[in-house]
Design a protein around this motif. Structure first.
Motif, PDB file in Angstrom:
ATOM      1  N   ALA A  36       0.968  -1.184  -0.036  1.00 41.00           N
ATOM      2  CA  ALA A  36       0.203   0.147   0.083  1.00 41.00           C
ATOM      3  C   ALA A  36       0.919   1.286   0.054  1.00 41.00           C
ATOM      4  O   ALA A  36       1.846   1.057   0.571  1.00 41.00           O
ATOM      5  CB  ALA A  36      -0.887  -0.023   1.156  1.00 41.00           C
ATOM      6  N   TRP A  38       0.225   5.494   1.190  1.00 38.16           N
ATOM      7  CA  TRP A  38      -0.674   6.289   1.422  1.00 38.16           C
ATOM      8  C   TRP A  38      -0.152   7.737   1.881  1.00 38.16           C
ATOM      9  O   TRP A  38       0.908   7.639   2.919  1.00 38.16           O
ATOM     10  CB  TRP A  38      -1.392   5.876   2.846  1.00 38.16           C
ATOM     11  N   VAL A  66      -6.217   1.819   9.030  1.00 37.90           N
ATOM     12  CA  VAL A  66      -5.035   0.861   8.768  1.00 37.90           C
ATOM     13  C   VAL A  66      -5.461  -0.447   9.014  1.00 37.90           C
ATOM     14  O   VAL A  66      -5.115  -1.249   8.080  1.00 37.90           O
ATOM     15  CB  VAL A  66      -3.908   1.471   9.538  1.00 37.90           C
ATOM     16  N   LEU A  69      -7.003  -1.660   5.971  1.00 34.50           N
ATOM     17  CA  LEU A  69      -6.411  -1.982   4.814  1.00 34.50           C
ATOM     18  C   LEU A  69      -5.417  -3.304   4.772  1.00 34.50           C
ATOM     19  O   LEU A  69      -5.482  -3.966   3.765  1.00 34.50           O
ATOM     20  CB  LEU A  69      -5.259  -1.095   4.716  1.00 34.50           C
ATOM     21  N   ALA A  71      -2.638  -4.241   4.971  1.00 32.52           N
ATOM     22  CA  ALA A  71      -1.505  -4.303   4.214  1.00 32.52           C
ATOM     23  C   ALA A  71      -0.441  -4.828   4.916  1.00 32.52           C
ATOM     24  O   ALA A  71      -0.165  -4.821   5.989  1.00 32.52           O
ATOM     25  CB  ALA A  71      -1.256  -2.969   3.837  1.00 32.52           C
ATOM     26  N   VAL A  74       3.152  -0.609   4.179  1.00 30.26           N
ATOM     27  CA  VAL A  74       2.590   0.468   3.671  1.00 30.26           C
ATOM     28  C   VAL A  74       3.629   1.527   3.568  1.00 30.26           C
ATOM     29  O   VAL A  74       4.385   1.889   4.586  1.00 30.26           O
ATOM     30  CB  VAL A  74       1.704   0.993   4.815  1.00 30.26           C
ATOM     31  N   PHE A  76       4.400   5.376   3.441  1.00 31.20           N
ATOM     32  CA  PHE A  76       3.533   6.393   3.797  1.00 31.20           C
ATOM     33  C   PHE A  76       4.344   7.844   3.761  1.00 31.20           C
ATOM     34  O   PHE A  76       5.522   7.611   3.346  1.00 31.20           O
ATOM     35  CB  PHE A  76       3.181   6.268   5.418  1.00 31.20           C
ATOM     36  N   SER A 169      10.113   4.254  -1.094  1.00 28.37           N
ATOM     37  CA  SER A 169       8.897   5.173  -0.646  1.00 28.37           C
ATOM     38  C   SER A 169       9.152   6.676  -0.868  1.00 28.37           C
ATOM     39  O   SER A 169      10.425   7.137  -0.465  1.00 28.37           O
ATOM     40  CB  SER A 169       8.649   4.975   1.029  1.00 28.37           C
ATOM     41  N   ALA A 290      -5.565   5.525   0.359  1.00 32.37           N
ATOM     42  CA  ALA A 290      -4.526   4.533   0.218  1.00 32.37           C
ATOM     43  C   ALA A 290      -4.734   3.778  -0.981  1.00 32.37           C
ATOM     44  O   ALA A 290      -5.959   3.467  -1.301  1.00 32.37           O
ATOM     45  CB  ALA A 290      -4.646   3.688   1.533  1.00 32.37           C
ATOM     46  N   LEU A 292      -3.578   0.128  -2.771  1.00 30.52           N
ATOM     47  CA  LEU A 292      -2.994  -1.009  -2.628  1.00 30.52           C
ATOM     48  C   LEU A 292      -2.641  -1.786  -3.983  1.00 30.52           C
ATOM     49  O   LEU A 292      -3.688  -1.742  -4.934  1.00 30.52           O
ATOM     50  CB  LEU A 292      -4.038  -2.132  -1.903  1.00 30.52           C
TER      51      LEU A 292
END
Length: 298
Positions: A36, A38, A66, A69, A71, A74, A76, A169, A290, A292
């Motif tokens: 994910a 977000w 969260v 999700l 996930a 994530v 972020f 990220s 978010a 995914l």
């Protein structure tokens, strides 16, 4: 660019990971892993702080989101600190990894919010405790020497029962969502070849990878020059795909184009099992929803 066909029955997908990173984690197994991205919009460590001041009940709502999700990882953005992230990502479930960048300590006033100042906006990851990972050095080249531009956080996750996946990220320069005439575009366009260099290095290594986060760019617009530079199939594994394909965003009816993406290399794209944008059931918890991607393990 060929986008793999997406499997409709997302409900059949379950958490994908087993491992030994944290003995407190409860390992599970499946054939997929959930990634994910977000942007949590000015997530602060303290109540009432930053450009999106929040209350205890709002942090609780973020935690519930969260949990929904579910996930495994994530990526972020816009998070002040590790402590801020851990108000949303329960340490009993996730390990938080956040940018080491300190920033310039400038305290700008929040736009249209007198008396409030902008907190640090860092990028990072929350990784399910049962998934072993290796943290690489932060990708500071994205800062272009400016302490207030975000670096990239770089991980290799090693889900048991599957091959490693390299993840980055990112939170790219804002203000240049399309075209090239805005003042911010000169900065974004300097970041573009820098990120391409990271992509090309990974494409030559033979390990699946994904670049995840807030690109602040409408990459699916016809003829977008940024996407064309990255998705050039040179080297061959840099034949990239957007997990979202050609879908329209649903988070905010004012904006139909995604700027948050999960960008997959050719190998990872071949393992794409599904994509989802997780909108809010009630009041928006952030100005971003978010996204995914579900990848098959190998």
């Amino acid at each position: 660019m060929k986008i793999p066909a997406l499997v409709a029955a997302l409900a059949l997908l379950t958490t994908a990971c087993t491992g030994t990173l944290n003995p407190a984690g409860q390992p599970s197994s499946s054939s997929t892993i959930r990634l994910a991205a977000w942007n949590i919009e000015h997530l602060a460590e303290a109540n009432g702080s930053g450009c999106r001041p929040r209350t205890d009940s709002e942090y609780a709502a973020l935690r519930d989101y969260v949990a929904g999700l579910d996930a495994d990882v994530v990526a972020f953005q816009e998070v002040e600190s590790k402590a801020a992230a851990e108000r949303v990502f329960d340490p009993a479930t996730y390990t938080v990894v956040i940018e080491e960048r300190m920033g310039s300590n400038r305290r700008s006033v929040c736009r249209g919010q007198e008396g409030l100042t902008i907190n640090a906006q860092r990028t990072g990851f929350a990784v399910r405790n049962s998934i072993p990972f290796e943290r690489k050095t932060d990708f500071t080249d994205l800062q272009l020497g400016d302490p207030d531009l975000r670096s990239g956080v770089d991980l290799v996750i090693r889900p048991r029962g599957g091959e490693p996946i390299r993840l980055l990220s990112v939170h790219m320069k804002s203000g240049c969502s399309s075209g090239n005439s805005n003042e911010a575009c000169s900065v974004l366009f300097q970041q573009v070849p820098v990120l391409e260099s990271w992509i090309d290095q990974r494409a030559n290594e033979g390990v699946r990878f994904a670049v995840m986060g807030d690109f602040n760019r409408r990459l699916t617009m016809s003829g977008d020059t940024v996407w064309a530079e990255w998705d050039d199939a040179s080297p061959p594994n840099a034949d990239l795909a957007l997990a979202s394909g050609d879908r329209s965003a649903q988070c905010n009816p004012r904006y139909r184009d995604f700027i948050d993406f999960i960008v997959l290399d050719r190998e990872a794209a071949a393992d794409l099992q599904g994509f989802e944008e997780r909108t809010f059931a009630g009041e928006p918890l952030s100005d971003h929803c978010a996204v995914l991607a579900y990848l098959a393990l190998r």
